[in-house]
Motif scaffolding. Sequence first.
Motif, PDB file in Angstrom:
ATOM      1  N   TYR A 116       0.826  -1.214   0.000  1.00  0.00           N
ATOM      2  CA  TYR A 116       0.000   0.000   0.000  1.00  0.00           C
ATOM      3  C   TYR A 116       0.856   1.259   0.000  1.00  0.00           C
ATOM      4  O   TYR A 116       0.550   2.234  -0.694  1.00  0.00           O
ATOM      5  N   HIS A 153     -16.593   4.136  -2.151  1.00  0.00           N
ATOM      6  CA  HIS A 153     -15.623   5.194  -2.440  1.00  0.00           C
ATOM      7  C   HIS A 153     -16.275   6.570  -2.556  1.00  0.00           C
ATOM      8  O   HIS A 153     -15.684   7.578  -2.164  1.00  0.00           O
ATOM      9  N   TYR A 179     -16.298   8.984   0.471  1.00  0.00           N
ATOM     10  CA  TYR A 179     -14.990   9.575   0.774  1.00  0.00           C
ATOM     11  C   TYR A 179     -14.658  10.686  -0.217  1.00  0.00           C
ATOM     12  O   TYR A 179     -14.167  11.752   0.164  1.00  0.00           O
ATOM     13  N   THR A 231      -8.371   5.395   5.254  1.00  0.00           N
ATOM     14  CA  THR A 231      -9.681   4.907   5.664  1.00  0.00           C
ATOM     15  C   THR A 231      -9.543   3.593   6.434  1.00  0.00           C
ATOM     16  O   THR A 231      -8.441   3.113   6.689  1.00  0.00           O
ATOM     17  N   GLU A 287      -8.331   0.915   3.389  1.00  0.00           N
ATOM     18  CA  GLU A 287      -7.341   1.198   2.354  1.00  0.00           C
ATOM     19  C   GLU A 287      -6.975   2.672   2.375  1.00  0.00           C
ATOM     20  O   GLU A 287      -7.534   3.470   3.138  1.00  0.00           O
ATOM     21  N   LEU A 334      -6.841   6.092  -0.014  1.00  0.00           N
ATOM     22  CA  LEU A 334      -7.383   6.694  -1.224  1.00  0.00           C
ATOM     23  C   LEU A 334      -6.524   7.889  -1.622  1.00  0.00           C
ATOM     24  O   LEU A 334      -5.957   8.579  -0.761  1.00  0.00           O
ATOM     25  N   ARG A 359      -8.446  10.027  -9.351  1.00  0.00           N
ATOM     26  CA  ARG A 359      -8.809   9.375  -8.103  1.00  0.00           C
ATOM     27  C   ARG A 359      -8.243   7.958  -8.166  1.00  0.00           C
ATOM     28  O   ARG A 359      -8.351   7.287  -9.190  1.00  0.00           O
ATOM     29  N   SER A 360      -7.644   7.471  -7.080  1.00  0.00           N
ATOM     30  CA  SER A 360      -7.098   6.124  -7.041  1.00  0.00           C
ATOM     31  C   SER A 360      -7.313   5.516  -5.662  1.00  0.00           C
ATOM     32  O   SER A 360      -7.562   6.226  -4.682  1.00  0.00           O
ATOM     33  N   CYS A 361      -7.209   4.172  -5.605  1.00  0.00           N
ATOM     34  CA  CYS A 361      -7.386   3.471  -4.333  1.00  0.00           C
ATOM     35  C   CYS A 361      -6.582   2.180  -4.369  1.00  0.00           C
ATOM     36  O   CYS A 361      -6.269   1.651  -5.440  1.00  0.00           O
ATOM     37  N   ASN A 362      -6.269   1.630  -3.201  1.00  0.00           N
ATOM     38  CA  ASN A 362      -5.494   0.398  -3.147  1.00  0.00           C
ATOM     39  C   ASN A 362      -6.238  -0.796  -3.724  1.00  0.00           C
ATOM     40  O   ASN A 362      -5.623  -1.699  -4.302  1.00  0.00           O
TER      41      ASN A 362
END
Length: 612
Positions: free
Chosen positions: A115, A297, A300, A336, A339, A341, A348-351
């Motif tokens: 991460y 998502h 957030y 969060t 994960e 963000l 926009r990205s996330c794990n």
Amino acid sequence: MDPCATCRDLEPLPGFSGGFITGGTGQDLKDSGSTCQLCSILWEGLEVFCLNSPATVQWMALRQAEDSFRLQYKRSSAERAWMGLHFYTKYSQDRFSDVFKPTNDLEPDTACIKYLSQMKGWIKTCDEKHQVCKSRQNNYLPTRVLDVSRDPDRIFLYEPAKADKGPYTALSHCWGGVVPIITTENTLDKFKAGISIEAFPKTFRDAILVTRELECRYIWIDSLCIVQDSKDDWRHEASRMADVYGNSYVTISATASENSSGGLFRRHDPLDLKHTVQRPAENGVCATVHVRPALEHAPYFASSPYGLESSTPGPLLERSWCFQEYLLAPRVLSFTEWEILWLCLSKRSCNCGEYNEDMRDIVAASDLKARFDTQLRDSSPKDLRRLWQDVVEAYLLKGLTYDTDRLPALAGIAHLFSQRSLGRYVNGLWEPTLVADLFWGLDSSFAQNYDIVAKRTLHQAMPSWSWASVSGSFRYAPSTYVFEGIKIISISWEPMISNPLAQVSTKTITIRGVLVQALAWGGADYEKNPSNHYRRVQIHNEKDHSWLVDVTSELYCDPDNPADVYIFSGTKGPGLVLRNVKGSSSTYQRIGFIEGYPPKRDERGSETIQMI
């Protein structure tokens, strides 16, 4: 072959369906699982994660062509909130990958190397490829910062010289009561000499770790970079929030932590993160599908707690100061429950992989932060006004520890809007559009859906006609409304105001329009039903009419004992429900909003009144 009657082979419906495929009860899936492999997969996932009577739950299957599959479920029709399960494969060649899109597993420790490596990759890509983000980077430094680079075990409070340059990170966090370490006039010089890192609460230590991982020398933390027992320093620094967060290299948001001891990172039992379903295939090789909790998502990215599952903490999303920090920051790392963000001006990205650099851009039409970032740079006055209204409506849903912070906690954002020729600021409203701005009202459907109880501020200086006098689910009047026959006569500006964006700049406005006396009642069951804002009102020789009281505790009575009220309006458009201030013949306070009443207003004369 006909599709399965229960799951419809999980094929999306044609046309606009919002991704809905089908639905039923858990028992339906269980029964159908003996003949349908897809139903058996859904049932096994539901049975593992829904520990309480999975056969009785209601479920619905959701999938849009480009999105991952999820099963939403709730235990009864009386429940409002749905919980979700995400079904996925690992590789595109997997047997069920056309239905259950390949995506990433969740890691049990959000501080894992994977991460953190992703986090640094997002920032590296942004630094190198996002032109609009690169254009916002500069060498600004706030009045004070914490130097995290001199010593691995000590942190130094530092007041930069003019020659010093950034970058720096900024922490956005919930105080959650008492913060164990703050800067005061007595500790200022001591902290400049160095603070043991062990003296910092966990959220601060984690933020320092992230700052070092990003190879930044400085971090800004409010409780340490503002002298907390100096009113002058607090006022000065609070007025500079637009600079502090707007110029940060990255803002670190402790989204899941309710206080400074909660930390940025979370650990979970691996059994809570994934269940593997295996089914035999015709070639003798097992087909594998994984199931995990579905991650939301959108809440957030909207900085809103509404839409999160009740079991997923997001206390930062509920705080007014943190909402301003989020909008002001050009780049945010949000830590969060499950994960990390990433949000910047471009992506926009996330794990977990549902959002990533390759697959989707910002949806600017519905993303408030994206609109804030773009429209403030280049937008028409009409669009800016709509943006301001949307910001205020979201802001009023947030909580404050001190009622007197309602204007200060939005002052950084107000400063940016004030530079775009919206006019003079009037306690959260704008002078050129003051008539229309007065007609905000309750968003009753949203309030009832989420059990939001509106409150009136305890800040005695705040006038009732400003939205800053309330908190809850409120909205501006639609732009299609016509306001005829109303005129602002004068605004009584307060003298000696040093920061009109953060202080009450006026308490009284003199306004001319149609004023009608009436009787009001309703809400007699207030103590049992405090969220019912609907009341009735009647003027002499006319039918009674519905209206919305701003705060339910301010008027509740039965029809046999009605309250005296006044309706103020123009010859057209909505009206305000007012109460006469005792001892005054022409001074009134606002208590509510009404539409379409009273009739025949164009036949009535105008009156000049004062509103406080």
